[in-house]
Design a protein around this motif. Structure first.
Motif, PDB file in Angstrom:
ATOM      1  N   ARG A  92       0.851  -1.198   0.000  1.00 41.23           N
ATOM      2  CA  ARG A  92       0.000   0.000   0.000  1.00 41.23           C
ATOM      3  C   ARG A  92       0.887   1.248   0.000  1.00 41.23           C
ATOM      4  O   ARG A  92       1.887   1.314   0.717  1.00 41.23           O
ATOM      5  CB  ARG A  92      -0.886   0.031   1.239  1.00 41.23           C
ATOM      6  N   GLY A  93       0.482   2.226  -0.773  1.00 37.78           N
ATOM      7  CA  GLY A  93       1.244   3.468  -0.850  1.00 37.78           C
ATOM      8  C   GLY A  93       2.253   3.498  -1.971  1.00 37.78           C
ATOM      9  O   GLY A  93       2.724   4.581  -2.358  1.00 37.78           O
ATOM     10  N   ASP A  94       2.626   2.340  -2.532  1.00 35.87           N
ATOM     11  CA  ASP A  94       3.566   2.310  -3.652  1.00 35.87           C
ATOM     12  C   ASP A  94       2.917   2.909  -4.900  1.00 35.87           C
ATOM     13  O   ASP A  94       1.719   2.731  -5.143  1.00 35.87           O
ATOM     14  CB  ASP A  94       3.990   0.871  -3.967  1.00 35.87           C
ATOM     15  N   VAL A  95       3.719   3.590  -5.692  1.00 34.77           N
ATOM     16  CA  VAL A  95       3.286   4.047  -7.016  1.00 34.77           C
ATOM     17  C   VAL A  95       3.802   3.029  -8.023  1.00 34.77           C
ATOM     18  O   VAL A  95       5.011   2.766  -8.089  1.00 34.77           O
ATOM     19  CB  VAL A  95       3.827   5.448  -7.332  1.00 34.77           C
ATOM     20  N   VAL A  96       2.891   2.429  -8.781  1.00 31.99           N
ATOM     21  CA  VAL A  96       3.273   1.327  -9.655  1.00 31.99           C
ATOM     22  C   VAL A  96       2.916   1.613 -11.109  1.00 31.99           C
ATOM     23  O   VAL A  96       2.024   2.420 -11.411  1.00 31.99           O
ATOM     24  CB  VAL A  96       2.592   0.008  -9.220  1.00 31.99           C
ATOM     25  N   LEU A 155      -1.326   0.352   9.298  1.00 32.54           N
ATOM     26  CA  LEU A 155      -2.219  -0.738   8.935  1.00 32.54           C
ATOM     27  C   LEU A 155      -1.500  -2.073   9.059  1.00 32.54           C
ATOM     28  O   LEU A 155      -0.278  -2.149   8.935  1.00 32.54           O
ATOM     29  CB  LEU A 155      -2.705  -0.555   7.496  1.00 32.54           C
ATOM     30  N   PRO A 156      -2.239  -3.161   9.317  1.00 28.92           N
ATOM     31  CA  PRO A 156      -1.604  -4.481   9.366  1.00 28.92           C
ATOM     32  C   PRO A 156      -0.901  -4.789   8.043  1.00 28.92           C
ATOM     33  O   PRO A 156      -1.459  -4.592   6.969  1.00 28.92           O
ATOM     34  CB  PRO A 156      -2.794  -5.428   9.589  1.00 28.92           C
ATOM     35  N   GLY A 157       0.320  -5.213   8.129  1.00 30.48           N
ATOM     36  CA  GLY A 157       1.097  -5.474   6.919  1.00 30.48           C
ATOM     37  C   GLY A 157       1.951  -4.304   6.499  1.00 30.48           C
ATOM     38  O   GLY A 157       2.801  -4.438   5.619  1.00 30.48           O
ATOM     39  N   GLY A 158       1.727  -3.139   7.130  1.00 27.25           N
ATOM     40  CA  GLY A 158       2.576  -1.987   6.844  1.00 27.25           C
ATOM     41  C   GLY A 158       2.214  -1.258   5.573  1.00 27.25           C
ATOM     42  O   GLY A 158       1.222  -1.556   4.908  1.00 27.25           O
ATOM     43  N   GLY A 159       3.052  -0.264   5.264  1.00 23.66           N
ATOM     44  CA  GLY A 159       2.790   0.589   4.125  1.00 23.66           C
ATOM     45  C   GLY A 159       3.802   0.427   3.017  1.00 23.66           C
ATOM     46  O   GLY A 159       4.253  -0.684   2.733  1.00 23.66           O
ATOM     47  N   ALA A 160       4.162   1.555   2.409  1.00 22.85           N
ATOM     48  CA  ALA A 160       4.993   1.553   1.217  1.00 22.85           C
ATOM     49  C   ALA A 160       6.337   0.885   1.458  1.00 22.85           C
ATOM     50  O   ALA A 160       6.889   0.909   2.552  1.00 22.85           O
ATOM     51  CB  ALA A 160       5.196   2.989   0.729  1.00 22.85           C
TER      52      ALA A 160
END
Length: 244
Positions: A79-83, A203-208
């Motif tokens: 989450r948060g990555d630009v892809v 968030l669970p699993g973290g971010g970028a």
């Protein structure tokens, strides 16, 4: 009858020192070539350039900008990555969007403060530059193996919100991802590493995800160029000094 011998004086030379300098300059050029070419080859294997055709990622990425995307698989996306991705239902060209939700997440907009929520937790999206989280309200659950993608310029971005009625509820398969954007290469005024957002860290699993090896590759290329130029300039500089 004796013959007087004459002796002449000359400027002493240091052949051993000259040979050492020659060897060191040669070694510097050789090492510089290894670093310079190695940096470019490594970058070509790990990164790929893309052009962002629209203004859907403003203010982070301007339209027409050339970005460098690290080649990663969909399982490495956070989450948060630009892809960069390409999905046949979205069009024939690669697109650039930000990952808002991953498989199993419930993404909704908006809470009472106008923020996006993921699994009921509000997300403060500072990268929007003060813009609205969404001009339309929605709520969807991301299928496992999918990604929910939005542009940063929410009023104009054609993204997962447009495809909510599709079979994947607006998501694209993670396998459609071509790379993760880690830098802007052009225009020069906007060149630099992409900023990592902390919006999803709680968030669970973290971010970028963290940055890739691009800074090290750039350092290799710069160091290689310095060694090549320095080594090549050594002998001409020494000859010039001797003449003086």
């Amino acid at each position: 009858m004796s013959v007087a011998s004459t002796s002449s004086t000359s400027t002493p030379t240091h052949p051993a020192r000259g040979r050492l300098g020659h060897r060191l300059s040669g070694a510097a050029v050789a090492l510089g070539c290894v670093l310079f070419l190695g940096g470019f080859v490594w970058a070509a294997l790990v990164y790929r350039p893309y052009t962002v055709p629209t203004d859907s990622m403003r203010p982070a990425i301007a339209p027409g900008a050339k970005v460098l995307a690290r080649k990663v698989s969909g399982s490495e996306v956070h989450r948060g990555d630009v892809v960069v991705f390409k999905d046949p239902l979205w069009g024939d060209l690669p697109e650039v969007k930000r990952v808002i939700g991953v498989g199993g997440d419930t993404v909704a907009c908006c809470d009472t403060q106008g923020r996006m929520t993921v699994d009921g937790k509000p997300v403060s999206e500072s990268y929007l530059g003060g813009g609205a989280a969404s001009v339309s309200r929605f709520s969807t659950t991301v299928p496992h193996g999918g990604l929910f993608l939005l542009g940063d310029n929410r009023p104009v971005s054609q993204d997962s919100r447009v495809h909510l009625d599709d079979a994947e509820h607006g998501s694209v398969p993670a396998s459609d991802v071509r790379g993760r954007v880690e830098a802007t290469a052009w225009p020069l005024g906007q060149a630099g590493l992409a900023s990592r957002t902390s919006a999803f860290d709680r968030l669970p699993g973290g971010g970028a995800a963290g940055g890739g090896p691009l800074p090290w590759l750039a350092a290799m290329v710069v160091a290689g160029a310095v060694l090549i130029l320095g080594g090549a300039a050594y002998e001409p500089a020494v000859k010039l000094l001797r003449r003086r």
